[in-house]
Write a protein that holds these residues in place. Structure first.
Motif, PDB file in Angstrom:
ATOM      1  N   LEU A  59      19.773  -6.947  -9.397  1.00 27.65           N
ATOM      2  CA  LEU A  59      19.302  -7.531  -8.130  1.00 27.65           C
ATOM      3  C   LEU A  59      20.156  -7.091  -6.954  1.00 27.65           C
ATOM      4  CD1 LEU A  59      17.898 -11.145  -8.207  1.00 27.65           C
ATOM      5  CD2 LEU A  59      16.785  -8.946  -7.916  1.00 27.65           C
ATOM      6  N   GLU A  60      21.383  -6.620  -7.235  1.00 32.60           N
ATOM      7  CA  GLU A  60      22.188  -6.029  -6.158  1.00 32.60           C
ATOM      8  C   GLU A  60      21.506  -4.754  -5.663  1.00 32.60           C
ATOM      9  OE1 GLU A  60      23.577  -7.521  -8.781  1.00 32.60           O
ATOM     10  OE2 GLU A  60      24.475  -9.127  -7.579  1.00 32.60           O
ATOM     11  N   GLU A  61      20.940  -3.994  -6.608  1.00 34.19           N
ATOM     12  CA  GLU A  61      20.239  -2.757  -6.216  1.00 34.19           C
ATOM     13  C   GLU A  61      18.895  -3.048  -5.562  1.00 34.19           C
ATOM     14  OE1 GLU A  61      20.632   0.505  -9.522  1.00 34.19           O
ATOM     15  OE2 GLU A  61      20.761  -1.467 -10.472  1.00 34.19           O
ATOM     16  N   ALA A  62      18.184  -4.040  -6.098  1.00 34.23           N
ATOM     17  CA  ALA A  62      16.774  -4.208  -5.697  1.00 34.23           C
ATOM     18  C   ALA A  62      16.588  -5.157  -4.519  1.00 34.23           C
ATOM     19  CB  ALA A  62      15.970  -4.715  -6.887  1.00 34.23           C
ATOM     20  N   GLU A  63      17.562  -6.030  -4.255  1.00 34.03           N
ATOM     21  CA  GLU A  63      17.427  -7.155  -3.306  1.00 34.03           C
ATOM     22  C   GLU A  63      16.405  -8.175  -3.801  1.00 34.03           C
ATOM     23  OE1 GLU A  63      18.165  -6.640   0.741  1.00 34.03           O
ATOM     24  OE2 GLU A  63      17.163  -8.487   1.358  1.00 34.03           O
ATOM     25  N   ARG A  64      15.162  -7.733  -4.076  1.00 31.39           N
ATOM     26  CA  ARG A  64      14.178  -8.567  -4.771  1.00 31.39           C
ATOM     27  C   ARG A  64      13.553  -7.690  -5.843  1.00 31.39           C
ATOM     28  NH1 ARG A  64      16.345 -11.661  -1.616  1.00 31.39           N
ATOM     29  NH2 ARG A  64      15.371 -13.254  -0.322  1.00 31.39           N
ATOM     30  N   ARG A  65      13.435  -8.235  -7.092  1.00 29.48           N
ATOM     31  CA  ARG A  65      12.811  -7.456  -8.169  1.00 29.48           C
ATOM     32  C   ARG A  65      11.333  -7.848  -8.208  1.00 29.48           C
ATOM     33  NH1 ARG A  65      15.636  -9.194 -11.933  1.00 29.48           N
ATOM     34  NH2 ARG A  65      17.362  -7.767 -12.194  1.00 29.48           N
ATOM     35  N   VAL A  66      10.542  -7.035  -7.524  1.00 25.26           N
ATOM     36  CA  VAL A  66       9.148  -7.397  -7.271  1.00 25.26           C
ATOM     37  C   VAL A  66       8.232  -6.222  -7.580  1.00 25.26           C
ATOM     38  CG1 VAL A  66       7.489  -8.029  -5.479  1.00 25.26           C
ATOM     39  CG2 VAL A  66       9.785  -9.023  -5.423  1.00 25.26           C
ATOM     40  N   LEU A  67       7.148  -6.473  -8.271  1.00 28.69           N
ATOM     41  CA  LEU A  67       6.069  -5.487  -8.375  1.00 28.69           C
ATOM     42  C   LEU A  67       4.979  -5.906  -7.399  1.00 28.69           C
ATOM     43  CD1 LEU A  67       5.840  -4.849 -12.235  1.00 28.69           C
ATOM     44  CD2 LEU A  67       7.075  -3.535 -10.486  1.00 28.69           C
ATOM     45  N   MET A  68       4.710  -5.021  -6.426  1.00 30.25           N
ATOM     46  CA  MET A  68       3.697  -5.297  -5.415  1.00 30.25           C
ATOM     47  C   MET A  68       2.316  -5.051  -6.029  1.00 30.25           C
ATOM     48  SD  MET A  68       5.510  -3.067  -2.396  1.00 30.25           S
ATOM     49  CE  MET A  68       4.795  -3.934  -0.998  1.00 30.25           C
ATOM     50  N   LEU A  69       1.376  -5.894  -5.718  1.00 32.63           N
ATOM     51  CA  LEU A  69       0.011  -5.729  -6.226  1.00 32.63           C
ATOM     52  C   LEU A  69      -0.789  -5.031  -5.128  1.00 32.63           C
ATOM     53  CD1 LEU A  69      -0.392  -9.170  -8.033  1.00 32.63           C
ATOM     54  CD2 LEU A  69       0.665  -7.045  -8.847  1.00 32.63           C
ATOM     55  N   VAL A  70      -1.018  -3.737  -5.360  1.00 33.18           N
ATOM     56  CA  VAL A  70      -1.496  -2.852  -4.300  1.00 33.18           C
ATOM     57  C   VAL A  70      -2.988  -2.589  -4.448  1.00 33.18           C
ATOM     58  CG1 VAL A  70      -1.150  -0.626  -3.170  1.00 33.18           C
ATOM     59  CG2 VAL A  70       0.786  -1.774  -4.266  1.00 33.18           C
ATOM     60  N   ASN A  71      -3.710  -2.859  -3.387  1.00 34.81           N
ATOM     61  CA  ASN A  71      -5.141  -2.555  -3.398  1.00 34.81           C
ATOM     62  C   ASN A  71      -5.333  -1.042  -3.425  1.00 34.81           C
ATOM     63  OD1 ASN A  71      -7.965  -2.159  -2.144  1.00 34.81           O
ATOM     64  ND2 ASN A  71      -7.842  -4.358  -2.484  1.00 34.81           N
ATOM     65  N   THR A  80      -2.263  -5.921  -0.390  1.00 33.31           N
ATOM     66  CA  THR A  80      -3.199  -6.402  -1.400  1.00 33.31           C
ATOM     67  C   THR A  80      -4.588  -6.566  -0.785  1.00 33.31           C
ATOM     68  OG1 THR A  80      -1.301  -7.557  -2.336  1.00 33.31           O
ATOM     69  CG2 THR A  80      -3.467  -8.140  -3.216  1.00 33.31           C
ATOM     70  N   LEU A  81      -4.616  -7.138   0.421  1.00 32.72           N
ATOM     71  CA  LEU A  81      -5.815  -7.160   1.246  1.00 32.72           C
ATOM     72  C   LEU A  81      -5.365  -6.808   2.670  1.00 32.72           C
ATOM     73  CD1 LEU A  81      -7.682 -10.322  -0.137  1.00 32.72           C
ATOM     74  CD2 LEU A  81      -8.431  -7.941  -0.314  1.00 32.72           C
ATOM     75  N   ALA A  86       0.287  -9.793  -2.189  1.00 33.68           N
ATOM     76  CA  ALA A  86       0.683 -10.509  -3.405  1.00 33.68           C
ATOM     77  C   ALA A  86       1.650  -9.644  -4.194  1.00 33.68           C
ATOM     78  CB  ALA A  86      -0.538 -10.834  -4.266  1.00 33.68           C
ATOM     79  N   GLY A  87       2.615 -10.266  -4.833  1.00 33.71           N
ATOM     80  CA  GLY A  87       3.537  -9.553  -5.703  1.00 33.71           C
ATOM     81  C   GLY A  87       4.028 -10.466  -6.802  1.00 33.71           C
TER      82      GLY A  87
END
Ligand code: 1HN
Length: 347
Positions: A59-71, A80-81, A86-87
């Motif tokens: 998390l130091e590298e990522a800041e937030r560990r998130v997979l974005m839900l990409v349209n 997402t829209l 959404a992620g």
């Protein structure tokens, strides 16, 4: 240059102008046609990748560990829209996520795990599955997992809209975690008995003051209503999370709802000038969006673009389906642009 022999359209173009008569059809379409397409993201497919990146990326590298839900039609910048994002975010025990704030409003709908919390403008808020946590515009927020297992939640933000409006600001807090200045979960405890409002509080900004709308209350509301309400032919028994100061949506840009589709529910189709993202809390079923069939299962996320005709079906004859959704309807309503049409009224 000899202007008399040059193409008049070219002269106009070079001068930075354009002939309106060439653009009527595209600038003033008879009805909206979203760039985004109806789409579904399957939790069972994405969850292993979430766990993979727990090991692969700190998390130091990522800041937030998130997979974005990409349209598929909104890849750059990813959204997402057209107005909503959404992620899926994951945090594991011992991790902290850097405090920051942005003018985009955000919320989290907790999917699985236990023991994580977020601190929002000095108030620490605990998370449990099914809870809705708010991080309104320009509120400092950091996250922490003090539990025993991974915690996964759905993030919802309005940044596609805020960036379109060119009103995005972002700031990192001077330290990794902000100081806690209030008792834990105080806003939830103060406002949870919705018919009794604390008289010493005053509204701060346009958003709800509530940090967490716990699942236990949402579940109790559905249980108390039971099958004694018909609900809506379109949405079944749908409840809206409200701002206790206004009775309106939780944030000026995002409205949040939870709906129960009883066993066998077959919803009536409609469409409206608002974008909606759904998250399946429990159950299975399908939604038909402009003739695209989205078959959904537990924890899937799906997107319904503005003005697409859509209808929801519970696929089970014995179990409820519980579906969370968020929408830009407050934006459309406040600008006088909200329109809704029953599919029976014709296309
Ligand atoms: C953000 O700040 C968070 O604070 C999660 O957890 C997702 C997606 C886009 C922009 C900011 C968070 C985000 C985000």
């Amino acid at each position: 240059m000899d202007q008399t022999s040059a193409d008049p359209y070219e002269i106009v173009r070079r001068a930075g102008a354009a002939p309106l008569w060439q653009y009527y059809g595209s600038l003033f379409a008879a009805q909206p046609s979203s760039r985004a397409v109806p789409f579904i993201w399957r939790y069972a497919e994405l969850r292993p990748s979430m766990l993979h990146f727990v090991d692969a990326l700190s998390l130091e590298e990522a800041e937030r560990r998130v997979l974005m839900l990409v349209n598929p039609e909104l890849r750059e910048p990813p959204a997402t829209l057209s107005t909503l994002y959404a992620g899926l975010q994951i945090i594991v025990p011992g991790e902290t996520a850097q405090a920051h704030r942005h003018t985009s409003g955000a919320f989290r709908l907790i999917i699985e795990g236990e023991g994580a919390c977020t601190t929002v403008d000095g108030e620490r808020v605990h998370m449990r599955p099914g809870d809705l946590l708010l991080t309104p515009s320009w509120h400092w927020h950091d996250h922490e997992d003090v539990g025993t297992g991974p915690m996964i939640w759905l993030d919802g933000l309005d940044y596609p809209l805020v960036n379109l409006l060119e009103a995005g600001f972002f700031e990192v807090f001077a330290e990794r975690m902000q100081p806690r200045t209030m008792p834990d979960d105080i806003s939830t405890r103060q406002y949870i008995h919705g018919q009794l409002r604390p008289t010493w509080e005053t509204p701060r900004g346009l958003s709800s003051p509530i940090g967490n709308y716990p699942w236990s209350e949402t579940e109790a509301a559905f249980a108390d209503i039971g099958d004694d309400a018909d609900g809506s032919a379109v949405d079944g028994v749908m409840l809206e999370y409200t701002n206790p100061w206004t009775g309106g949506p939780v944030m000026p840009t995002i409205g949040c709802r939870m709906q129960r589709l009883p066993p066998g529910f077959a919803g009536v189709a409609h469409r409206h000038t608002s974008n909606t993202i759904y998250h399946v809390v429990r159950g299975e079923g399908r939604s038909v969006v402009d003739d695209v069939v989205l078959e959904w299962n537990e924890h899937d996320v799906f997107a319904v673009p503005s003005w697409t005709v859509h209808e929801h079906h519970n696929g089970s004859g014995s179990e409820d389906a519980i579906v969370f959704s968020y929408t830009d309807e407050p934006v459309m309503r406040s600008l006088g642009l909200y329109r809704e049409q029953s599919a029976a009224a014709g296309r």
